[in-house]
Design an enzyme around this catalytic site. Structure first.
Site, mmCIF file in Angstrom:
data_model
loop_
_atom_site.group_PDB
_atom_site.id
_atom_site.type_symbol
_atom_site.label_atom_id
_atom_site.label_comp_id
_atom_site.label_asym_id
_atom_site.label_seq_id
_atom_site.Cartn_x
_atom_site.Cartn_y
_atom_site.Cartn_z
ATOM 1 N N CYS A 1 51.058 19.198 -28.196
ATOM 2 C CA CYS A 1 52.084 18.030 -28.239
ATOM 3 C C CYS A 1 53.036 19.370 -27.792
ATOM 4 O O CYS A 1 52.956 19.952 -28.775
ATOM 5 C CB CYS A 1 51.506 17.912 -29.463
ATOM 6 S SG CYS A 1 53.208 17.038 -30.171
ATOM 7 N N CYS B 1 52.363 12.050 -33.123
ATOM 8 C CA CYS B 1 54.240 11.705 -32.876
ATOM 9 C C CYS B 1 54.772 11.089 -31.680
ATOM 10 O O CYS B 1 55.487 10.820 -31.517
ATOM 11 C CB CYS B 1 54.264 13.359 -33.309
ATOM 12 S SG CYS B 1 55.214 14.252 -31.740
ATOM 13 N N CYS C 1 51.206 12.509 -27.771
ATOM 14 C CA CYS C 1 50.663 13.181 -28.971
ATOM 15 C C CYS C 1 50.103 12.075 -30.059
ATOM 16 O O CYS C 1 51.156 10.937 -30.061
ATOM 17 C CB CYS C 1 51.535 13.639 -29.560
ATOM 18 S SG CYS C 1 50.607 14.644 -31.148
ATOM 19 N N ASP D 1 23.556 38.135 -34.646
ATOM 20 C CA ASP D 1 24.607 37.899 -33.653
ATOM 21 C C ASP D 1 25.606 38.593 -34.216
ATOM 22 O O ASP D 1 26.257 37.351 -35.312
ATOM 23 C CB ASP D 1 23.897 35.910 -34.207
ATOM 24 C CG ASP D 1 24.634 35.334 -33.128
ATOM 25 O OD1 ASP D 1 25.697 36.393 -32.277
ATOM 26 O OD2 ASP D 1 24.851 34.341 -32.843
ATOM 27 N N ASP E 1 26.352 29.326 -26.083
ATOM 28 C CA ASP E 1 26.097 30.921 -25.682
ATOM 29 C C ASP E 1 24.353 29.947 -23.934
ATOM 30 O O ASP E 1 25.124 30.585 -24.034
ATOM 31 C CB ASP E 1 25.353 31.645 -26.755
ATOM 32 C CG ASP E 1 26.033 32.375 -27.069
ATOM 33 O OD1 ASP E 1 27.516 32.158 -27.364
ATOM 34 O OD2 ASP E 1 25.685 32.260 -28.458
ATOM 35 N N LEU F 1 21.275 43.411 -23.107
ATOM 36 C CA LEU F 1 19.573 43.681 -23.008
ATOM 37 C C LEU F 1 19.280 42.330 -22.387
ATOM 38 O O LEU F 1 20.125 41.156 -22.312
ATOM 39 C CB LEU F 1 18.891 42.674 -25.056
ATOM 40 C CG LEU F 1 19.238 43.833 -26.046
ATOM 41 C CD1 LEU F 1 18.163 43.393 -26.723
ATOM 42 C CD2 LEU F 1 18.117 45.113 -25.791
ATOM 43 N N CYS G 1 56.288 16.801 -35.084
ATOM 44 C CA CYS G 1 55.488 16.145 -34.852
ATOM 45 C C CYS G 1 54.286 16.312 -36.430
ATOM 46 O O CYS G 1 54.470 17.602 -36.999
ATOM 47 C CB CYS G 1 53.978 16.387 -34.397
ATOM 48 S SG CYS G 1 52.218 16.741 -34.251
ATOM 49 N N TYR H 1 26.309 29.523 -20.578
ATOM 50 C CA TYR H 1 26.148 30.939 -20.550
ATOM 51 C C TYR H 1 25.807 31.696 -19.701
ATOM 52 O O TYR H 1 25.281 32.428 -19.071
ATOM 53 C CB TYR H 1 27.301 31.929 -21.536
ATOM 54 C CG TYR H 1 27.887 33.458 -21.213
ATOM 55 C CD1 TYR H 1 28.777 33.570 -20.869
ATOM 56 C CD2 TYR H 1 26.732 34.681 -21.217
ATOM 57 C CE1 TYR H 1 29.565 35.222 -20.510
ATOM 58 C CE2 TYR H 1 27.183 35.896 -20.929
ATOM 59 C CZ TYR H 1 28.396 35.824 -20.077
ATOM 60 O OH TYR H 1 28.525 37.091 -20.135
ATOM 61 N N LYS I 1 17.584 39.916 -33.544
ATOM 62 C CA LYS I 1 18.924 39.786 -32.877
ATOM 63 C C LYS I 1 19.606 38.899 -33.786
ATOM 64 O O LYS I 1 19.643 37.999 -33.557
ATOM 65 C CB LYS I 1 19.047 39.195 -31.756
ATOM 66 C CG LYS I 1 19.451 40.048 -30.284
ATOM 67 C CD LYS I 1 19.223 39.258 -29.457
ATOM 68 C CE LYS I 1 20.411 39.625 -28.036
ATOM 69 N NZ LYS I 1 21.620 38.849 -28.365
ATOM 70 N N TYR J 1 20.252 49.448 -35.915
ATOM 71 C CA TYR J 1 19.000 49.542 -34.915
ATOM 72 C C TYR J 1 18.878 50.513 -33.694
ATOM 73 O O TYR J 1 17.981 50.260 -33.413
ATOM 74 C CB TYR J 1 18.865 48.055 -34.671
ATOM 75 C CG TYR J 1 20.137 47.578 -33.900
ATOM 76 C CD1 TYR J 1 21.056 47.934 -32.217
ATOM 77 C CD2 TYR J 1 20.722 46.519 -34.254
ATOM 78 C CE1 TYR J 1 21.274 47.433 -31.771
ATOM 79 C CE2 TYR J 1 21.947 45.511 -33.637
ATOM 80 C CZ TYR J 1 22.489 46.084 -32.472
ATOM 81 O OH TYR J 1 23.062 45.439 -31.514
ATOM 82 N N GLU K 1 11.808 43.581 -33.782
ATOM 83 C CA GLU K 1 13.210 42.881 -35.133
ATOM 84 C C GLU K 1 14.212 41.914 -34.793
ATOM 85 O O GLU K 1 14.305 41.257 -33.253
ATOM 86 C CB GLU K 1 14.756 44.484 -34.310
ATOM 87 C CG GLU K 1 14.101 45.678 -34.232
ATOM 88 C CD GLU K 1 14.865 46.641 -33.651
ATOM 89 O OE1 GLU K 1 16.128 46.259 -33.662
ATOM 90 O OE2 GLU K 1 14.349 47.823 -34.229
ATOM 91 N N LYS L 1 15.878 34.799 -26.591
ATOM 92 C CA LYS L 1 16.367 34.229 -26.962
ATOM 93 C C LYS L 1 15.698 32.792 -28.057
ATOM 94 O O LYS L 1 14.514 32.935 -27.844
ATOM 95 C CB LYS L 1 17.287 33.902 -26.340
ATOM 96 C CG LYS L 1 18.202 35.261 -25.784
ATOM 97 C CD LYS L 1 19.435 35.398 -26.810
ATOM 98 C CE LYS L 1 20.512 35.363 -26.107
ATOM 99 N NZ LYS L 1 21.516 34.811 -25.518
HETATM 100 S S1 IVH Z 1 18.934 47.175 -29.374
HETATM 101 C C1 IVH Z 1 20.401 50.109 -25.832
HETATM 102 N N1 IVH Z 1 18.756 45.552 -30.917
HETATM 103 O O1 IVH Z 1 22.395 42.162 -28.653
HETATM 104 C C2 IVH Z 1 19.547 49.148 -26.791
HETATM 105 N N2 IVH Z 1 20.526 45.016 -29.879
HETATM 106 O O2 IVH Z 1 22.120 40.752 -26.587
HETATM 107 C C3 IVH Z 1 21.151 47.638 -26.759
HETATM 108 N N3 IVH Z 1 21.580 43.217 -30.954
HETATM 109 O O3 IVH Z 1 24.269 44.172 -26.853
HETATM 110 C C4 IVH Z 1 21.036 46.982 -28.250
HETATM 111 N N4 IVH Z 1 19.993 42.618 -32.601
HETATM 112 O O4 IVH Z 1 24.399 43.546 -29.794
HETATM 113 C C5 IVH Z 1 19.659 45.957 -30.081
HETATM 114 N N5 IVH Z 1 18.245 44.774 -33.267
HETATM 115 C C6 IVH Z 1 18.726 44.511 -32.365
HETATM 116 C C7 IVH Z 1 19.553 43.680 -31.712
HETATM 117 C C8 IVH Z 1 20.942 43.991 -31.031
HETATM 118 C C9 IVH Z 1 21.940 42.835 -32.105
HETATM 119 C C10 IVH Z 1 22.453 42.880 -30.150
HETATM 120 C C11 IVH Z 1 23.561 44.420 -29.005
HETATM 121 C C12 IVH Z 1 22.894 43.880 -28.404
HETATM 122 C C13 IVH Z 1 23.054 42.370 -27.716
HETATM 123 C C14 IVH Z 1 22.472 42.214 -26.242
#
Ligand code: IVH
Length: 690
Positions: free
Chosen positions: A439, A424, A421, A131, A44, A94, A445, A47, A129, A239, A127, A327
Site C-alpha cells: 500500500c 485506506c 488498499c 529443524d 519445504d 544431506l 493507512c 522446495y 533431524k 551432531y 538421530e 524426511k
Molecule cells: S549431519 C556431513 N545430523 O540437516 C554431515 N545434520 O538437510 C552433515 N541437520 O546440513 C549433517 N539434524 O543442518 C546431520 N542429526 C543431524 C541433523 C542434521 C539436522 C541439518 C544440517 C544439515 C541439514 C541437511
C-alpha cells in the site's frame, strides 16, 4: 504447457536444458529467501520437489549439468554485513529420502560399496533431524574461539559473538581427550515453548511474527547486533565435527558420547540401529513422538556408525554417502476456501489470506491459510470457493498445497488482486523484482500508522525527544495521534489532558512540547525526507534527494513531473526501483496532503551542501565497538555528511576501521587486511570537529 508438468522421461534435450536453467535460477532465489533473508517463499516440501525434479533431469541428461548449479550448492552465500569465515572442512548437506523402501536401497547401496554381505554387521546411528540452522564452533585448546554459519558450505558468516550468547554452548571444554583443535558442528534451534513466548512478545510490541521456530532461530542468530541474539532464547544440539587435530573415536556413537562428556548438548533421542527394521521402527517412533518434543524436527538422519566405513564411503558432490535424511511427510487435509482476504502488514505489505472452512490438520484446528503473494495465487490458480489441500508447514502457519480442480464451482473466477488498499483506499503497487504488493498510503493507512509514527519521531528522523515508542503507542490508543500532523496539534488539543495524566508532571509535559517546537522551528530537509518512511528510502538516499532537490517544495514538484524517473535515476546512488518508490509515494494524493500540511507546520531547512572536502570524503568506513563521545547513528551521520560511505563489514574495499570500546572481530580482521585503524579521537580529527 509449462515444462514442469512434462514427466522427466518425456522431456527433449532442448526442453531439459531450458528447464535446468530456470530451475537453477528459481532455486537460487529460494536459497537466498531461506538462508539469507530467513523468509522462505515456498514450503519445504515444495522446495524439495523442485530440487528432486532438478536431480531427476540431471540424472537423465548428465551432459546438461550446470557447473556451479543447484546440485553443487549448499545453502547460500554469506550475507552482507557479516565477516566471512573460511571452512577448511566444508559444511555439507544431506541427500533426502521420503519413503520407507528408500531405506533398503540406502543400506543396500552402502553394503555394495563396502563389499559387505547381508550377514556382515553394519550399524547405523539414527538421530532426529533438527529443524534449525547449522553452526560450526571452533575450539582451540578447549577454548571457544570462532563461530560460523554454513553460508555456502565453504565460506560461512562469522557469528562468534552471537553463538557466545547461547547458554548451551560451553565456552571452555572440560573432560577427557579434548583435541588441540576441533570444530563442533550441529544445529541452533529455538524450543517450541520459547518460540511461542517470543511471538507473543513480538505481537505485543507490534513487531513482525516469525512463521516457525526455525525462522525465529535463524532470524535471531543472524543478527548483526549480538545483543539482540542474547535476548532471544536459543538452544543447540551438536551432531558432527569439522576440522579436528586428532581423532580419538572410531564411531559416531563414540564421538557423541565423548562430546556429551565435554558438556556439549546432544539430542536424547539418538539410537544405534543394527537392522533395516530397527531403522524403520525408529522412523515410525520418532514420527509419533514428533508433536511431543519441545523442538521441531523435519525427519530423521541415518549415519553409518563406523568411522573407517564413513571414510571409505566418502562424499558425493554436496553430501556424504554414509548418511541420509529421511524426511517426514507434511500434515495435510482437504477443505474449502470461503474467501480470500488481504491483510495489510505494519509496513504496508499485503499478504493474501484464505479463510477456510475449519478443518482438523494433524490434531490442530485450522481456519486460515497464508497464500503468501499474488505469484503464489497465480501459480496454483487458487480461487474463492475452491476445495483445496492444506498443510501445516513448519508446524505453524498453514499453507494451501493444491487446488482440487474437479471440485471447482462452475461459476468460479480467477482471483484478482485489489488495486486499492482495503484499509485506506490508497493505490497498491508492486515492484518488478518483488513478489509482494504494498500500500502506498504510508502516512495515511491506519494499519501502518503506529509504525510510521514511531519512525517519524525516531532519532535519525525528526528526533523528537520525549516522544518515544511507548508514548506513541499510548497516544495512538487514546486516539490523540492518527497521523504525523497530529503531533503538532498535541499541545493545542491535549496539553491539559496530559497534565492530568499520571506520570506526566509539568516538567515532562513542557519538555515534550519544547522538543516538538524545536523540530517545528528547524528540521533539516534530509531528516524530513527520511522521516516520511518511503519504501526503500534510508538515510543515505534521503540525503541524496536533499542534495539534489535542495528544498521540499522543489522535490515535491519535480517528482510529480513526467521527467521524474529520468531525473531521479541520474542521481548517483539511486536505481530504478528506488526511483519508482519515490514517484509512487508522491503520486498518492493522501501522501501529498500529509506532506503539504507538514510543510506548513514545520520549517524545513533547505539543504546546504557542505561539499568542502575532508580527509574522509569518498572513503569507506567501518565502525566497531562502542564510541565514547557519540552514538553509532551520530557517528554514521557525521561520516556520511563528510562524504564518506559507511559499511557494516570489513573487506578489501574498507579504507578505515574506527575502533571503539570492546571492539569485536572486525578489528583483527582489519589488521589482517592491513587497513588503517582509527581511534575515536583520530576520527573526530578527520571530521575536523575537534
Ligand atoms: S549431519 C556431513 N545430523 O540437516 C554431515 N545434520 O538437510 C552433515 N541437520 O546440513 C549433517 N539434524 O543442518 C546431520 N542429526 C543431524 C541433523 C542434521 C539436522 C541439518 C544440517 C544439515 C541439514 C541437511
Amino acid at each position: 504447457m509449462s515444462l514442469r508438468k512434462i514427466p522427466v522421461q518425456e522431456l527433449s534435450l532442448e526442453e531439459a536444458q531450458k528447464e535446468l536453467i530456470s530451475l537453477a535460477k528459481e532455486l537460487a532465489q529460494h536459497d537466498i529467501a531461506y538462508y539469507q533473508n530467513d523468509a522462505p517463499l515456498l514450503a519445504d516440501w515444495e522446495y524439495d520437489e523442485l530440487k528432486r525434479r532438478n536431480e531427476a533431469i540431471e540424472k537423465r541428461f548428465p551432459q546438461l549439468i550446470i557447473a556451479n548449479g543447484p546440485s553443487f550448492k549448499v545453502g547460500a552465500s554469506a550475507a552482507e554485513g557479516f565477516s566471512k569465515v573460511e571452512l577448511k572442512v566444508p559444511m555439507l548437506s544431506l541427500s533426502n529420502i521420503f519413503k520407507e523402501e528408500d531405506i533398503f536401497e540406502f543400506t543396500d547401496r552402502i553394503r555394495r560399496f563396502l563389499n559387505l554381505s547381508s550377514h556382515d554387521e553394519l550399524d547405523f546411528v539414527a538421530e532426529p533431524k533438527i529443524d534449525g540452522l547449522s553452526f560450526s564452533a571452533r575450539y582451540e585448546n578447549g577454548v571457544f574461539v570462532k563461530g560460523s554459519t554454513r553460508g555456502d558450505g565453504t565460506i560461512g558468516e562469522d557469528i562468534t559473538d552471537n553463538l557466545q550468547t547461547i547458554p548451551d554452548l560451553p565456552q571452555k571444554l572440560i573432560g577427557k581427550d579434548i583435541p588441540e583443535l576441533i570444530e563442533i558442528r550441529g544445529e541452533v534451534y529455538m524450543r517450541k515453548s520459547d518460540f511461542y513466548e517470543l511471538n507473543k512478545a513480538q505481537e505485543q510490541e507490534g513487531k513482525r511474527l516469525f512463521a516457525n521456530p526455525r525462522n525465529a532461530a535463524a532470524g535471531s542468530l543472524r543478527q548483526l547486533d549480538p545483543k539482540i541474539t542474547a535476548q532471544r532464547k536459543l538452544s543447540l544440539f551438536a551432531y558432527t565435527y569439522g576440522e579436528v587435530s586428532q581423532i580419538s573415536w572410531s564411531s559416531q556413537q563414540e564421538f557423541l558420547a565423548l562430546i556429551k562428556n565435554w558438556s556439549i548438548p546432544i539430542s536424547s533421542e539418538i539410537k544405534v540401529c543394527h537392522t533395516n527394521e530397527d531403522l524403520v521402527n525408529y522412523y515410525i517412533n520418532m514420527g509419533q513422538k514428533r508433536a511431543d518434543l519441545d523442538y521441531d524436527i523435519d525427519g530423521v538422519v541415518y549415519k553409518v556408525n563406523r568411522l573407517d566405513y564413513q571414510k571409505r564411503l566418502g562424499f558425493i558432490t554436496r553430501s556424504p554417502r554414509w548418511a541420509i535424511a529421511h524426511k517426514f511427510p507434511a500434515q495435510q487435509a482437504q477443505t474449502r476456501i470461503k474467501k480470500i482476504r488481504i491483510q495489510v502488514g505494519r509496513t504496508g505489505v499485503f499478504t493474501p489470506v484464505a479463510d477456510l472452512e475449519p478443518i482438523n490438520v494433524g490434531g490442530v484446528m485450522v481456519s486460515h491459510a497464508t497464500l503468501h503473494n499474488m505469484d503464489e495465487i497465480e501459480r496454483k490458480d487458487i480461487r474463492e470457493g475452491d476445495t483445496v489441500i492444506v498443510q501445516r508447514a513448519g508446524d505453524v502457519i498453514p499453507q494451501v498445497v493444491q487446488v482440487i480442480l474437479d471440485k471447482r464451482p462452475i461459476n468460479s473466477q480467477p482471483f484478482s488482486f485489489p488495486t486499492h488498499c482495503p484499509e485506506c483506499g490508497s493505490l497498491v503497487v508492486r515492484e518488478e523484482d518483488e513478489a509482494a504488493h504494498y500500500c502506498t498510503g504510508g502516512l495515511f493507512c491506519p494499519k501502518q500508522v503506529v509504525e510510521r509514527l514511531k519512525h517519524f519521531v525516531s532519532r535519525d528522523a525528526l528526533d523528537i525527544e520525549g516522544l518515544g515508542k511507548k508514548n506513541i503507542e499510548t497516544f495512538f490508543d487514546w486516539k490523540w495521534l492518527n497521523s504525523p500532523i497530529d503531533i503538532f496539534y498535541l499541545k493545542e488539543k491535549h496539553e491539559q489532558d496530559l497534565l492530568n495524566t499520571e506520570g506526566w508532571g509539568h516538567k515532562s509535559v513542557s519538555n515534550l512540547f519544547d522538543a516538538i517546537h524545536k523540530v517545528q522551528q528547524n528540521t533539516p530537509l534530509d531528516k524530513f525526507i527520511f522521516a516520511l518512511g518511503i519504501h526503500q528510502i534510508g538515510q543515505s538516499t534521503a540525503r541524496l534527494l536533499a542534495e539534489h532537490y535542495e528544498t521540499i517544495e522543489n522535490l515535491m514538484e519535480e517528482v510529480q513531473k513526467e521527467t521524474a524517473l529520468e531525473d531521479l535515476i541520474h542521481i548517483d546512488g539511486i536505481g530504478q526501483n528506488t526511483a519508482l518508490d519515490i514517484i509512487d509515494f508522491f503520486k498518492e494524493p493522501h501522501n501529498q496532503e500529509v506532506v503539504q500540511s507538514l510543510t506548513n507546520l514545520i520549517h524545513i531547512e533547505p539543504f546546504k551542501s557542505n561539499k568542502q572536502k575532508t580527509s574522509l570524503t569518498g572513503k569507506t568506513i567501518v565502525f566497531t565497538g562502542t564510541l565514547e563521545t557519540m552514538t553509532r547513528p551520530e557517528a554514521k551521520s557525521l561520516a556520511l555528511a563528510a562524504g564518506a560511505k559507511v559499511s557494516g563489514s570489513v573487506s578489501s574495499k574498507t579504507d578505515f576501521v574506527v575502533l571503539g570500546q570492546d571492539a569485536g572481530s572486525k578489528a583483527s580482521q582489519a589488521q589482517k587486511l592491513g587497513i588503517s585503524i582509527l581511534n575515536e579521537k583520530d576520527f573526530r580529527k578527520m571530521l575536523e570537529i575537534i
